[in-house]
Design a protein around this motif. Structure first.
Motif, PDB file in Angstrom:
ATOM      1  N   ALA A   1       7.105  18.140   2.327  1.00 32.52           N
ATOM      2  CA  ALA A   1       7.374  17.841   0.982  1.00 32.52           C
ATOM      3  C   ALA A   1       8.294  18.979   1.333  1.00 32.52           C
ATOM      4  N   ILE A   2       9.543  18.525   0.548  1.00 36.36           N
ATOM      5  CA  ILE A   2      10.781  18.888  -0.642  1.00 36.36           C
ATOM      6  C   ILE A   2      10.738  19.364  -1.967  1.00 36.36           C
ATOM      7  N   ILE A   3       9.373  18.941  -2.416  1.00 32.98           N
ATOM      8  CA  ILE A   3       9.968  19.785  -3.858  1.00 32.98           C
ATOM      9  C   ILE A   3       7.966  19.518  -4.274  1.00 32.98           C
ATOM     10  N   ASP A   4       7.788  19.763  -5.511  1.00 33.80           N
ATOM     11  CA  ASP A   4       5.788  20.018  -6.006  1.00 33.80           C
ATOM     12  C   ASP A   4       5.678  19.013  -6.374  1.00 33.80           C
ATOM     13  N   ILE A   5       4.441  18.159  -5.653  1.00 36.05           N
ATOM     14  CA  ILE A   5       3.655  17.334  -5.852  1.00 36.05           C
ATOM     15  C   ILE A   5       2.795  16.908  -6.419  1.00 36.05           C
ATOM     16  N   GLY A   6       2.404  16.435  -7.494  1.00 34.20           N
ATOM     17  CA  GLY A   6       1.464  16.765  -8.601  1.00 34.20           C
ATOM     18  C   GLY A   6       0.382  15.828  -8.139  1.00 34.20           C
ATOM     19  N   VAL A   7      -1.053  15.812  -8.417  1.00 27.39           N
ATOM     20  CA  VAL A   7      -2.116  15.288  -8.034  1.00 27.39           C
ATOM     21  C   VAL A   7      -1.662  13.448  -8.915  1.00 27.39           C
ATOM     22  N   GLY A   8      -2.213  12.914  -8.271  1.00 33.13           N
ATOM     23  CA  GLY A   8      -1.581  11.670  -8.410  1.00 33.13           C
ATOM     24  C   GLY A   8      -0.745  10.609  -8.010  1.00 33.13           C
TER      25      GLY A   8
ATOM     26  N   TYR B   1       0.448  -1.418  -0.040  1.00 33.61           N
ATOM     27  CA  TYR B   1      -0.049   0.258  -0.265  1.00 33.61           C
ATOM     28  C   TYR B   1       0.541   1.403  -0.138  1.00 33.61           C
ATOM     29  N   GLY B   2       0.479   2.469  -1.334  1.00 29.79           N
ATOM     30  CA  GLY B   2       1.212   3.492  -0.590  1.00 29.79           C
ATOM     31  C   GLY B   2       0.158   4.703  -0.013  1.00 29.79           C
ATOM     32  N   LEU B   3       1.045   6.427   0.523  1.00 30.52           N
ATOM     33  CA  LEU B   3      -0.078   7.532   0.358  1.00 30.52           C
ATOM     34  C   LEU B   3       0.155   7.908  -0.682  1.00 30.52           C
ATOM     35  N   TYR B   4      -0.845   8.753  -2.250  1.00 30.29           N
ATOM     36  CA  TYR B   4      -0.509   9.248  -2.394  1.00 30.29           C
ATOM     37  C   TYR B   4      -2.412  10.940  -2.481  1.00 30.29           C
ATOM     38  N   THR B   5      -1.582  11.798  -3.507  1.00 30.25           N
ATOM     39  CA  THR B   5      -2.467  12.678  -3.099  1.00 30.25           C
ATOM     40  C   THR B   5      -3.341  13.476  -4.220  1.00 30.25           C
ATOM     41  N   ASP B   6      -4.702  13.462  -4.430  1.00 28.16           N
ATOM     42  CA  ASP B   6      -5.115  13.436  -4.821  1.00 28.16           C
ATOM     43  C   ASP B   6      -5.077  15.300  -5.157  1.00 28.16           C
ATOM     44  N   ILE B   7      -4.755  16.363  -4.907  1.00 27.70           N
ATOM     45  CA  ILE B   7      -4.690  17.657  -4.735  1.00 27.70           C
ATOM     46  C   ILE B   7      -2.631  17.390  -4.608  1.00 27.70           C
ATOM     47  N   SER B   8      -2.541  18.851  -6.105  1.00 24.69           N
ATOM     48  CA  SER B   8      -1.145  19.217  -5.971  1.00 24.69           C
ATOM     49  C   SER B   8      -0.982  19.636  -4.808  1.00 24.69           C
ATOM     50  N   ILE B   9       0.129  19.450  -3.946  1.00 26.93           N
ATOM     51  CA  ILE B   9       0.825  20.057  -2.889  1.00 26.93           C
ATOM     52  C   ILE B   9       2.418  20.587  -3.005  1.00 26.93           C
ATOM     53  N   GLN B  10       2.447  22.480  -2.698  1.00 29.92           N
ATOM     54  CA  GLN B  10       3.654  22.706  -3.210  1.00 29.92           C
ATOM     55  C   GLN B  10       5.046  22.289  -2.511  1.00 29.92           C
ATOM     56  N   LYS B  11       5.618  22.156  -2.452  1.00 27.66           N
ATOM     57  CA  LYS B  11       6.654  22.402  -1.872  1.00 27.66           C
ATOM     58  C   LYS B  11       6.942  23.193  -0.045  1.00 27.66           C
ATOM     59  N   GLY B  12       7.424  22.170   0.826  1.00 29.37           N
ATOM     60  CA  GLY B  12       6.830  23.012   1.678  1.00 29.37           C
ATOM     61  C   GLY B  12       6.068  22.615   2.387  1.00 29.37           C
ATOM     62  N   GLN B  13       5.114  22.289   2.133  1.00 28.05           N
ATOM     63  CA  GLN B  13       3.909  22.117   2.871  1.00 28.05           C
ATOM     64  C   GLN B  13       4.042  20.925   3.715  1.00 28.05           C
TER      65      GLN B  13
END
Length: 252
Positions: free
Chosen positions: A203-210, A110-122
Motif C-alpha cells: 500500500a502506498i496510502i492508507d486504504i479503508g474498509v471496503g 472482478y476486483g480485489l477488495y479489503t474488509d479490514i483497514s490497511i496502513q500505508k506501507g503494509q
C-alpha cells in the motif's frame, strides 16, 4: 508479526478452471539455476536483525518495526531459510498475504477488495504465477492478447534483469487486482529464497474498509503519454484517469 497476516495463503480462485498457486512456479523458459539458487547472503543474527550486524538488510532497514515498507525504491533482500534468525522485521513477504482480502464482481469484471483497514506501507499479497521468458511471453500474447503477463525490468549498474510472470492460467489472488490511474498500491520486487524476485504489492496510502486494491499497470507508474496507452478503455474512474489502459507494446 501482527495478526493481520496469515502464515499460509488460504485464498483461492473463484474460477475453478484456473490452477491456484500461492507463489511463483517455473514455467517454459524459466532460468532454473536462478529459480533454485538462494541469494548468497545470510545472517547470523539470533534475535532482531540490526543494520550493524545483518548481512541481508544492508545499510538501511527494508521495513519498520510494524513491518511496513520504508521505501519501495530500493533493492530488497529478506532474510532467508539459511539465516540464523527465525523472526525479525526483515521477514514480511515470505509470511504470506493479508487476511481480509475479498474477490468481488465489479464493473471491471472482478476486483480485489479489503474488509479490514490497511496502513500505508503494509504488504497486501504477491502477484504470483508461472516464471517464463520473453520468447514464451511473446508466443502466449500472440495466441491470447487478453492475458495476465507481467514484465518486470530491473536496472542495475551495468545490466538489466527481466523477470516475466504469467498469472493467466496458474497463479494467485494477485491476478484480480485492477489498474488505476491513481492507485493505492505499488509492485515491489522482493527476493527471499531465490535470485528471481517475488512481485510484492504494498500500500502506498492508507486504504479503508471496503476499498478496492489497485496498482498502475504502466512502467514505473508513469505511462501516461498517448503512445504508451492501449485501445482498451480504463474504468478506474479516478480524477486523473487517462481514459485507456497502459499499452503492453514494446514489452516483448
Amino acid at each position: 508479526m501482527s495478526g493481520n497476516y496469515q502464515q499460509e495463503d488460504d485464498y483461492d480462485h473463484i474460477n475453478n478452471t484456473l490452477i491456484y498457486s500461492s507463489t511463483n512456479i517455473p514455467g517454459p523458459g524459466c532460468n532454473k539455476i536462478d529459480f533454485d539458487s538462494c541469494p548468497n547472503h545470510k545472517c547470523t543474527c539470533t534475535d532482531l536483525c540490526k543494520i550493524s550486524t545483518c548481512n541481508c538488510i544492508g545499510d538501511t532497514y527494508n521495513y519498520d518495526t510494524l513491518h511496513r515498507i520504508i521505501s519501495p525504491n530500493r533493492f530488497i533482500n529478506e532474510c532467508n531459510e539459511y539465516c540464523a534468525c527465525i523472526t525479525c522485521q526483515n521477514r514480511v513477504v515470505q509470511l504470506g498475504p493479508r487476511i481480509g482480502l475479498r474477490i468481488t464482481a465489479c464493473k471491471k469484471g472482478y476486483g480485489l477488495y479489503t474488509d479490514i483497514s490497511i496502513q500505508k506501507g503494509q504488504f497486501i499479497c504477491e502477484y504470483a504465477g508461472e516464471i517464463i521468458d520473453l520468447s514464451e511471453a511473446q508466443k502466449r500474447t500472440q495466441l491470447d492478447s487478453d492475458n495476465y503477463i507481467f514484465v518486470l525490468n530491473e536496472h542495475f549498474f551495468n545490466h538489466m534483469k527481466t523477470t516475466v510472470i504469467d498469472n493467466t492460467y496458474i497463479g494467485n489472488i494477485g491476478r484480480y487486482i485492477n489498474h488505476s490511474c491513481q492507485p493505492n498500491c505499488v509492485v515491489v520486487p522482493v527476493r527471499v529464497n531465490s535470485f528471481i524476485p517475488r512481485l510484492a504489492i504494498f500500500a502506498i496510502i492508507d486504504i479503508g474498509v471496503g476499498e478496492e486494491i489497485t496498482y498502475h499497470y504502466g512502467v514505473g507508474n508513469n505511462s501516461s503519454t498517448e503512445s504508451s496507452l492501449s485501445k482498451t478503455k480504463c474504468l478506474c474512474s479516478s480524477t486523473n484517469c487517462k481514459g485507456y489502459l497502459p499499452s503492453k507494446t514494446g514489452l516483448f
